[in-house]
Each structure stands twice: as structure tokens, then as C-alpha cells.
Motif scaffolding. Sequence first.
Motif, PDB file in Angstrom:
ATOM      1  N   ALA A   1       4.723   0.583  -8.820  1.00 36.90           N
ATOM      2  CA  ALA A   1       3.831  -0.120  -7.879  1.00 36.90           C
ATOM      3  C   ALA A   1       4.697  -0.493  -6.694  1.00 36.90           C
ATOM      4  N   PRO A   2       4.444   0.085  -5.517  1.00 40.22           N
ATOM      5  CA  PRO A   2       5.320  -0.167  -4.362  1.00 40.22           C
ATOM      6  C   PRO A   2       5.502  -1.657  -4.116  1.00 40.22           C
ATOM      7  N   VAL A   3       6.754  -2.066  -3.894  1.00 41.74           N
ATOM      8  CA  VAL A   3       7.034  -3.482  -3.690  1.00 41.74           C
ATOM      9  C   VAL A   3       8.145  -3.628  -2.644  1.00 41.74           C
ATOM     10  N   ARG A   4       7.955  -4.570  -1.717  1.00 42.83           N
ATOM     11  CA  ARG A   4       8.976  -4.820  -0.689  1.00 42.83           C
ATOM     12  C   ARG A   4       9.919  -5.903  -1.186  1.00 42.83           C
ATOM     13  N   LEU A   5      11.217  -5.569  -1.221  1.00 40.72           N
ATOM     14  CA  LEU A   5      12.231  -6.463  -1.766  1.00 40.72           C
ATOM     15  C   LEU A   5      13.348  -6.720  -0.777  1.00 40.72           C
ATOM     16  N   ILE A   6      13.974  -7.892  -0.918  1.00 39.81           N
ATOM     17  CA  ILE A   6      15.237  -8.152  -0.229  1.00 39.81           C
ATOM     18  C   ILE A   6      16.317  -7.307  -0.908  1.00 39.81           C
ATOM     19  N   LYS A   7      17.231  -6.786  -0.115  1.00 43.73           N
ATOM     20  CA  LYS A   7      18.272  -5.893  -0.637  1.00 43.73           C
ATOM     21  C   LYS A   7      19.405  -6.699  -1.285  1.00 43.73           C
TER      22      LYS A   7
ATOM     23  N   GLY B   1       0.813  -1.218   0.000  1.00 44.12           N
ATOM     24  CA  GLY B   1       0.000   0.000   0.000  1.00 44.12           C
ATOM     25  C   GLY B   1       0.844   1.264   0.000  1.00 44.12           C
ATOM     26  N   ARG B   2       0.366   2.296  -0.648  1.00 45.16           N
ATOM     27  CA  ARG B   2       1.085   3.573  -0.693  1.00 45.16           C
ATOM     28  C   ARG B   2       0.973   4.326   0.622  1.00 45.16           C
ATOM     29  N   GLU B   3      -0.011   3.967   1.446  1.00 45.68           N
ATOM     30  CA  GLU B   3      -0.268   4.734   2.668  1.00 45.68           C
ATOM     31  C   GLU B   3       0.747   4.454   3.777  1.00 45.68           C
ATOM     32  N   GLU B   4       1.479   3.340   3.662  1.00 45.32           N
ATOM     33  CA  GLU B   4       2.488   2.956   4.657  1.00 45.32           C
ATOM     34  C   GLU B   4       1.897   2.726   6.057  1.00 45.32           C
ATOM     35  N   THR B   5       0.640   2.317   6.117  1.00 46.05           N
ATOM     36  CA  THR B   5       0.008   2.027   7.409  1.00 46.05           C
ATOM     37  C   THR B   5       0.372   0.615   7.840  1.00 46.05           C
TER      38      THR B   5
END
Length: 314
Positions: free
Chosen positions: A227-233, A145-149
Motif C-alpha cells: 500500500a503506497p505510503v509516504r515516509l520520512i527517510k 494514491g497509486r496514480e501519483e497525481t
Amino acid sequence: MNKITQLFNIKYPIIQGGMIWNSGYKLASAVSNAGGLGLIGAGSMYPDVLREHIRKCKAATDKPFGVNVPMLYPNIEEIIQIIIEEGVKIVFTSAGNPKTWTGHLKANGITVVHVVSSSKFALKAQEAGVDAVVAEGFEAGGHNGREETTTLTLIPMVKEQISIPLIAAGGIATGKGMLAAMVLGADGVQMGSRFVASFESSAHDNFKNTVLSVKEGDTQVTLKELAPVRLIKNKFYQDLQELYAKCPTVEELKSLLGRARAKRGMFEGDLIEGELEIGQIAGLIHEVKSVEAIVQEVISEFDEVKNSFRQSFF
């Protein structure tokens, strides 16, 4: 029975996230056989591949299962038609307007759940007629989500606004996490990252083993312009950061991302150039296990902690 076990006719209020490149019929059927609700991830499947996975899932379990459909993906009309033709009874929609397909799916006897990241979108989903919502916090892996909640604040806020059943997602991989989410108002939980590190997940072993090595701070949300995406660095993530330092255009970001990078990372096991999507909770995942073992571990811990509260606090 609670609202979620009743809605889906399952034993435990645990739903497996329908993650791209991780959630084939083997994972979905194993979760359903273990008493939860398994979901086939249609987002990484061509229509004919999805049909094959639905049929194999039906052969592998006599329990309820569903399909997760990101609505922004191509071939959406064909995917919906296949789901109806194959008699799938549960669909989780995401990444789009729930009004678009909910009425059509429900008219065909399908239970519809929509994934949201805010109270505003939860209300829109309820107005569109969905049967339940998944409220997914910013801790979650994959598209975000873009809201970061965060889940801790999102769940009670959504609960305050809606009257339909609520499923919590994002940062949940243990019985303690499940109990915490339900204390905050959730009727059930959706877990993605924990099931990535299962024998039945279709993820590459390289990716599964990398998930086990993730520590606090090793993932980050990026690509918010697309599109916000959580990735391993990994190297690909670092390449993105170097590009961001030059204030790139959206086209330059798209060019670096290219095509099929998520498949390359999670399904083919390229840990250097691939896109490796996982949630922050990966820091608590230390072992690849069978789905049955994971579900039983979560439920046992849930019951144990719930029963110990009376002695600990009163």
C-alpha cells in the motif's frame, strides 16, 4: 457559508485529517472547537478504544466532529456499529469501496465523505451516494494514491467530473495553500501534516520534532506493492531501499515491514526503526503550535492573501 461549512455546520472549511496514531479525541475536539471539523482516526484504534475516544470527544466539544474509517482495517463491522451506537454524525471513509457502507451509514442519519486519489474513484464515490469527496494529491503523507497525481492537477480534474462538494487534501498547511486549492475548485481543505505538529496531536514528541526538521526531498513514497505510503527517510526507509535493490518478493517486503511499525514510529517515538508518515508540506512546518493558533494563522493568511489579490493583479 460555503458548501462545506454548510454540510458540516462548521465555521471554517478546514477539516483535520483522521491520521492513524496522531488523531485522538484531544486533536479532533480542539480542531472542532477552533471552528474546523475534527476527525478521530479509527484506523489505529481497537473498537473499545474508539468508543472511549468518541465519548471523550463529545465531552470535550459541543461542535460537530467525525470519525475517519479506513475500510480495509479489521473489525470494520464492529467499528461501524460503534459509530452508529454512539451517535456520530459524520464519517470519512477511505481505502475501500464506498458502496460497501455508505448506504448503511446514511440510513442511520450519518453524513458520509469518501477519500479518493483520482477522478475515476471520485465518480464512483458520487455514484455510491456520498455527500462529498476528499481528493488527495500525491504530496500527502501516509497512504497514498497509486496514480501519483498531484493536488494541483487533481483538484480541477475532479471538479470537472463531480457535482457534490469537493475537499482538497495533500500539500496544504497554510492559508495560501488553502486559497490556491479553492481557486482550483475545492470547497474546503483537509490538512493532516500541519496538525501532526500541534500540542494536541497524540503523536510522540520525537516524531513532532522530526517533522519540524524535514526539508524538501526528505520524504518518499514506497511500498507500492503493498500500500503506497509516504515516509520520512530514516533507517527503516533505508533498509527498505536496500531490500528493493535485491528485487524482493511481496512476502519479503511484508516480512521487513512486520507489525505495528507505524505505531512504533509515530506514537512511541522510535525514529530509527519506526514508520514515520508525513507529507511533503512538512518542509514548511517550523513550529509545534496549538490547534487554535494553527487555525487562526491559516484563516488570517487566507483572508489577507485573498484581499491583496485585487491590488496586486488588477
